[in-house]
Each structure stands twice: as C-alpha cells, then as structure tokens.
Scaffold this active site. Structure first.
Site, short mmCIF file in Angstrom:
data_model
loop_
_atom_site.label_atom_id
_atom_site.label_comp_id
_atom_site.label_asym_id
_atom_site.label_seq_id
_atom_site.Cartn_x
_atom_site.Cartn_y
_atom_site.Cartn_z
N SER A 183 0.85 -1.19 0.00
CA SER A 183 0.00 0.00 0.00
C SER A 183 0.89 1.24 0.00
O SER A 183 2.04 1.18 0.45
CB SER A 183 -0.88 0.01 1.25
N TYR A 217 -0.25 0.03 10.56
CA TYR A 217 -0.59 -0.49 9.23
C TYR A 217 0.56 -0.25 8.25
O TYR A 217 0.95 -1.15 7.51
CB TYR A 217 -1.86 0.19 8.73
#
Length: 323
Positions: free
Chosen positions: A171, A197
């Site tokens: 990501s 994350y």
C-alpha cells in the site's frame, strides 16, 4: 528531496513501464495469456480485489485456490467465478494468517508445484491496539508475519514450479512507517493505527525484496504493489469511525473500481512483461518511482526497498516464528 534528486546505485535497473495505467481493468493486462497448467493461491480471495484477481487468473486457465478465513464466503465467490467461467478450476481452503497452526495446516496440505502466490489478504488501521495469541501487534502479525510464514511454508512448491511468482500486495501507506526494529509490536511506543498499518505494508515490500534475492536460484521472482484505493471491506474500520475530516478525504479520493484495483496484482502474477523481474514495487500497472517527498502519495520510499532491512526483517521474522 524529490524523486528527480535521488541517485540510483551504479548498475541499477531502469524503471519498468507498461502500456497499462490507472484505469486498466485486470482482464486487459493479461488478455491472450494462457495459464493452463498453472496453479495459483490467492489469500483473501473471498472479497474485493482478491476475488477479482482470482476470477481473472481462473478465466485465463489457472487452477486457483482461494485461501480464506470465511470458507462460506469463499465458496460463494468460487460459485460466482464458475458461473462466469464454466469449467474454471476453483477450490477453497481455510487460512487464518494470524494463526500459526492454520498456516501450518494449509502449507502442510499443499501438494505439487505452485506457480503463483498472491499475498493479498490484510487488515487495515485497526482503531485500537489488538494483539495475536503470541502478543504481536495484529496488523504486523497478519499482514506481514502471516504472509511470511505462508510463503516460507510454500517455498518447496514454488521452487518446483520452475518460474514461480510471488505477488505481495502492499500500500502507499508504507510511507507512514519503516520497520521499527526496536519496537515492532508497540510495546513501548504509543499505538497509532496508521503507523502500525504502514509498518506492516513496508514489511510486505521487504518480503518481496528478500524473497527475490534469496530464492533467485530457484527461479522464483517476487514483486510488491500498491493496488490503489478501492472501496472494499478493508476500509470498514474507517467507515465505522467516520469523522468529518476522514469523510472529506473519502469523498475526494481517486477511487478505482475493483477491476482496476486488481490489475496490478494480475500484471505481476501473470503478464509476460514481468518475466524475470523481481524485487520491485509497482503502482497503476507500472514500476513506481523512488521518492522521499513527504507529501507525495505516489512512488515508493527507499526504506521499503532497503536490502539491508529486507535481510534483517527476514531473520527477525524467522526467529519470531521459530519461538
């Protein structure tokens, strides 16, 4: 320092570009490619871009296993794929990446070669700190350690395929955190959802970098990607805790369709344009440019491709999983 100021090491490869881009749907990137005789595993294949990736690979002739936590949801997806592609070879197997016994059960049951491993599943920006049974921060335990453990357990199957590909779904959130080796699991620093994350997504890139290095002699290539923003279950924690600021971001974000979001995964998994390419990071169906611009939401940060961190993280993960 911007992208234009970064100097590549001597002998560094040229950035790989393709005819495809932001809006290219997944089916287009491998149009005409025949995957008959190849076997693929897609983690998180019960929804979102995982389901779309599985559908496109199956439509091209691959035998696809959906490795999922929710077997019933996986079976529904398998049924939908079979309706769209009669004769498609789809199976469903239970896999909980945060459960080492589950990963061991999956890898132990696998027989024969594996040509494509798409490490797609993940959880994102948990609003409060959660830990695995071992006490590991749950996003790191699931997104990185679970996939590392799975990949390691399938190494023999990948090596026997003679040209296998590993696809590591990362990501652009990797930009929010390198690997914090001194406190991987937020035992001393305050928990922050996006840093946690981001660290796990940096780990996903480093997994591809190191697998591509260690396993080159086995004919295995590994690459990572940013799929783009797609409205899927991955954002459920943000939607449950929607603030006016987050709502504005969501309303103005350049969202992709699921078909567009799966395109880069499919490109790395099966396109002949990626033959022999390894250890790189892609976005919008092209290799991303290096950047240290803190305001840029595109490109790849140097910390995610650092070969020393990649080797160090591999060793750390090996020790953690062996404990």
């Amino acid at each position: 320092m911007g992208t234009e100021e970064l100097q590549k090491p001597a002998g560094e490869h040229e950035r790989l570009t393709t005819p495809f881009g932001f809006h290219t749907p997944a089916g287009e990137v491998i149009a005409g490619v025949d995957l008959a005789g190849q076997r693929a595993v897609v983690t998180g294949g019960a929804s979102g871009i995982g389901a779309e990736t599985a559908k496109v690979l199956a439509g091209a002739g691959a035998e696809v296993t959906l490795a999922v936590r929710n077997v019933d949801a996986g079976r529904r997806v398998a049924g939908d794929i079979a309706k769209e592609h009669p004769g498609a070879r789809i199976s469903v197997a239970h896999l909980d990446l945060a459960d080492r016994a589950s990963v061991a059960g999956f890898t132990g049951a696998w027989q024969g070669p594996l040509h494509i491993l798409v490490n797609n599943a993940g959880i994102m920006a948990l609003p409060t700190l959660r830990r695995s049974a071992e006490g590991w921060e749950l996003q790191f335990a699931t997104n990185y350690l679970g996939h590392f453990n799975l990949t390691l357990g399938l190494h023999r199957a990948l090596a026997s395929a003679e040209g296998a590909r590993i696809v590591s779904v990362s990501s652009n959130a990797h930009r929010t955190s390198p690997i914090v080796f001194d406190d991987l699991h937020f035992e001393r620093r305050p928990y922050e959802a996006w840093s946690a994350y981001g660290q796990s997504k940096t780990g996903n890139v480093l997994l591809a970098v190191e697998a591509g290095t260690r396993w080159a002699g086995d004919g295995i290539t590994a690459n990572a990607l940013m799929p783009g923003g797609i409205r899927t279950n991955l954002q459920r924690h943000q939607m449950e805790n929607l603030t006016p600021e987050v709502e504005e971001i969501f309303d103005n974000y350049p969202w992709k369709t699921v078909q567009e979001g799966a395109a880069t995964s499919v490109l790395l998994a099966a396109s002949p344009l990626l033959h022999g390419v390894t250890g790189r990071y892609f976005e919008d169906c092209n290799e991303a440019e290096l950047t240290t611009d803190p305001d840029s939401e595109v490109g790849v940060r140097p910390h995610a491709l650092d070969p020393h961190d990649a080797a160090r993280l591999w060793d750390v993960a090996t020790r953690l999983l062996g404990s």
